[in-house]
Write a protein that holds these residues in place. Structure first.
Motif, PDB file in Angstrom:
ATOM      1  N   SER A   2      68.053   4.991 104.703  1.00 14.32           N
ATOM      2  CA  SER A   2      68.671   6.291 104.544  1.00 14.32           C
ATOM      3  C   SER A   2      69.594   6.340 103.340  1.00 14.32           C
ATOM      4  O   SER A   2      69.779   7.390 102.723  1.00 14.32           O
ATOM      5  CB  SER A   2      69.444   6.665 105.811  1.00 14.32           C
ATOM      6  N   ALA A   3      70.178   5.199 102.965  1.00 17.95           N
ATOM      7  CA  ALA A   3      71.100   5.173 101.845  1.00 17.95           C
ATOM      8  C   ALA A   3      70.396   5.487 100.534  1.00 17.95           C
ATOM      9  O   ALA A   3      71.006   6.032  99.610  1.00 17.95           O
ATOM     10  CB  ALA A   3      71.776   3.806 101.760  1.00 17.95           C
ATOM     11  N   ARG A   4      69.125   5.158 100.424  1.00 17.93           N
ATOM     12  CA  ARG A   4      68.396   5.425  99.181  1.00 17.93           C
ATOM     13  C   ARG A   4      67.583   6.705  99.249  1.00 17.93           C
ATOM     14  O   ARG A   4      66.961   7.101  98.258  1.00 17.93           O
ATOM     15  CB  ARG A   4      67.508   4.243  98.821  1.00 17.93           C
ATOM     16  N   MET A   5      67.588   7.382 100.399  1.00 18.60           N
ATOM     17  CA  MET A   5      66.830   8.620 100.551  1.00 18.60           C
ATOM     18  C   MET A   5      67.714   9.824 100.229  1.00 18.60           C
ATOM     19  O   MET A   5      68.850   9.922 100.680  1.00 18.60           O
ATOM     20  CB  MET A   5      66.304   8.741 101.985  1.00 18.60           C
ATOM     21  N   HIS A   6      67.157  10.748  99.447  1.00 25.73           N
ATOM     22  CA  HIS A   6      67.851  12.002  99.169  1.00 25.73           C
ATOM     23  C   HIS A   6      66.943  13.159  99.571  1.00 25.73           C
ATOM     24  O   HIS A   6      65.733  13.135  99.322  1.00 25.73           O
ATOM     25  CB  HIS A   6      68.227  12.122  97.699  1.00 25.73           C
ATOM     26  N   ILE A   7      67.540  14.192 100.172  1.00 25.93           N
ATOM     27  CA  ILE A   7      66.800  15.372 100.615  1.00 25.93           C
ATOM     28  C   ILE A   7      67.395  16.597  99.941  1.00 25.93           C
ATOM     29  O   ILE A   7      68.605  16.843 100.043  1.00 25.93           O
ATOM     30  CB  ILE A   7      66.867  15.532 102.148  1.00 25.93           C
ATOM     31  N   ALA A  30      58.961  10.760  94.902  1.00 25.49           N
ATOM     32  CA  ALA A  30      59.282  11.877  95.779  1.00 25.49           C
ATOM     33  C   ALA A  30      58.063  12.414  96.504  1.00 25.49           C
ATOM     34  O   ALA A  30      56.911  12.205  96.093  1.00 25.49           O
ATOM     35  CB  ALA A  30      59.930  12.996  94.967  1.00 25.49           C
ATOM     36  N   ALA A  31      58.346  13.147  97.594  1.00 23.48           N
ATOM     37  CA  ALA A  31      57.363  13.963  98.293  1.00 23.48           C
ATOM     38  C   ALA A  31      57.909  15.381  98.375  1.00 23.48           C
ATOM     39  O   ALA A  31      59.119  15.589  98.515  1.00 23.48           O
ATOM     40  CB  ALA A  31      57.094  13.429  99.692  1.00 23.48           C
ATOM     41  N   ILE A  32      57.019  16.346  98.286  1.00 25.34           N
ATOM     42  CA  ILE A  32      57.375  17.762  98.416  1.00 25.34           C
ATOM     43  C   ILE A  32      56.754  18.264  99.706  1.00 25.34           C
ATOM     44  O   ILE A  32      55.567  18.036  99.967  1.00 25.34           O
ATOM     45  CB  ILE A  32      56.858  18.570  97.211  1.00 25.34           C
TER      46      ILE A  32
END
Length: 297
Positions: A2-7, A30-32
């Motif tokens: 989660s620390a490296r994930m951005h939303i 990334a994913a869209i």
């Protein structure tokens, strides 16, 4: 993880749709999720203002797009997936049960014989529980049928992108009266999500905020269990099904259902041009029905 994930969320006001960019901040991949193509129902014209905001973000963050993910064949907006693929690439994916949805709507709209309902329009069809990667992030496709037979959610770390299965707690749950929809199945899918840890973040695909509240799209399993107006703790399956079926019977059809379904079962592609070079959408007369106007949820 989660620390490296951005939303990053992008709200489209005309359709109430939220699209997401989920990125690995280290790998810059990334994913869209659920991109929106602008469509003016009065003129039949498409536009890209909404999705261009998302593309500007992709460019500013120097992200490489691995995936374009659809949670289902939406009835309330047209997908911008082909436009995105042409601009930034990425594999276009949806759940495997889209095949049944394609077959249903090929028949309903009497689509051209060249349209084959076998999912070939997409780059990948997810199996239930299938894992995939967004850079260094582990992601999973989670089957959540009910709103349609083909709905999937996407889990990434402590976040789940639930599509139309759940709305914000004060709006409730998705309708289940489209072809292939089922209120009992929807209840079970919701409870599959609500069995996740209480701190799990849930990101919804639409918001239709009550008067006085700004649009919102992030909630938690705990908040849904405690306060969802349709399916909070203590609501039985029988009670939910009775409520959902009664409510759905009085809902009008989504404004864009006729163009949206014809486009989205094709993975966002417009119908093929006819002999005059123009693309046309069909309106089946006295087939889909309708009802008095009420909120969409």
């Amino acid at each position: 993880m989660s620390a490296r994930m951005h939303i990053e969320a992008f709200f489209d006001g005309p359709t109430g749709t939220v699209s997401y960019v989920v990125s690995d901040a280290v790998a810059r991949r990334a994913a869209i999720i659920d991109p929106v193509l602008d469509y003016d129902a009065k003129s039949g014209c498409t536009g890209t203002a909404s999705i261009d905001r998302l593309l500007a973000y992709i460019a500013a963050q120097s992200l490489v797009v691995d995936w374009i993910l659809e949670t289902h064949a939406h009835a309330d907006h047209l997908s911008a997936a082909p436009y995105l693929k042409a601009k930034v690439g990425g594999r276009l994916a949806i759940g495997r049960h889209i095949l049944g949805v394609q077959a249903t709507f090929k028949k309903l709209f009497n689509l051209e014989s060249s349209f084959v309902p076998d999912g070939r329009q997409f780059d990948h069809l997810f199996e239930e529980g299938e894992h995939f990667r967004i850079g260094g992030l582990d992601a999973q496709a989670i089957a959540v049928p009910g709103h349609t037979s083909a709905d999937v959610a996407y889990g990434v770390g402590d976040a789940v992108f639930v599509g139309d299965t759940l709305f914000m707690p004060d709006v409730g749950t998705a309708r289940a009266d489209f072809p292939g929809g089922d209120a009992a199945m929807l209840y079970r899918s919701i409870h599959r999500l609500l069995a996740l840890p209480e701190a799990t973040r849930l990101f919804v695909c639409h918001d239709y905020p009550p008067a006085g509240r700004a649009p919102a799209w992030q909630t938690t399993v705990a908040a849904q269990r405690a306060g969802n107006i349709h399916v909070h703790e203590g609501v039985s399956e029988a009670a939910f099904v009775a409520m959902r079926n009664a409510r759905d019977a009085g809902l009008e059809l989504p404004t864009l259902i006729i163009p949206a379904i014809q486009v989205n079962v094709r993975a966002g592609q417009l119908p093929p041009a006819e002999d005059d070079g123009v693309r046309y959408l069909k309106i089946p007369i006295n087939v889909l029905g309708g009802a008095a106007a009420k909120p969409p949820g």
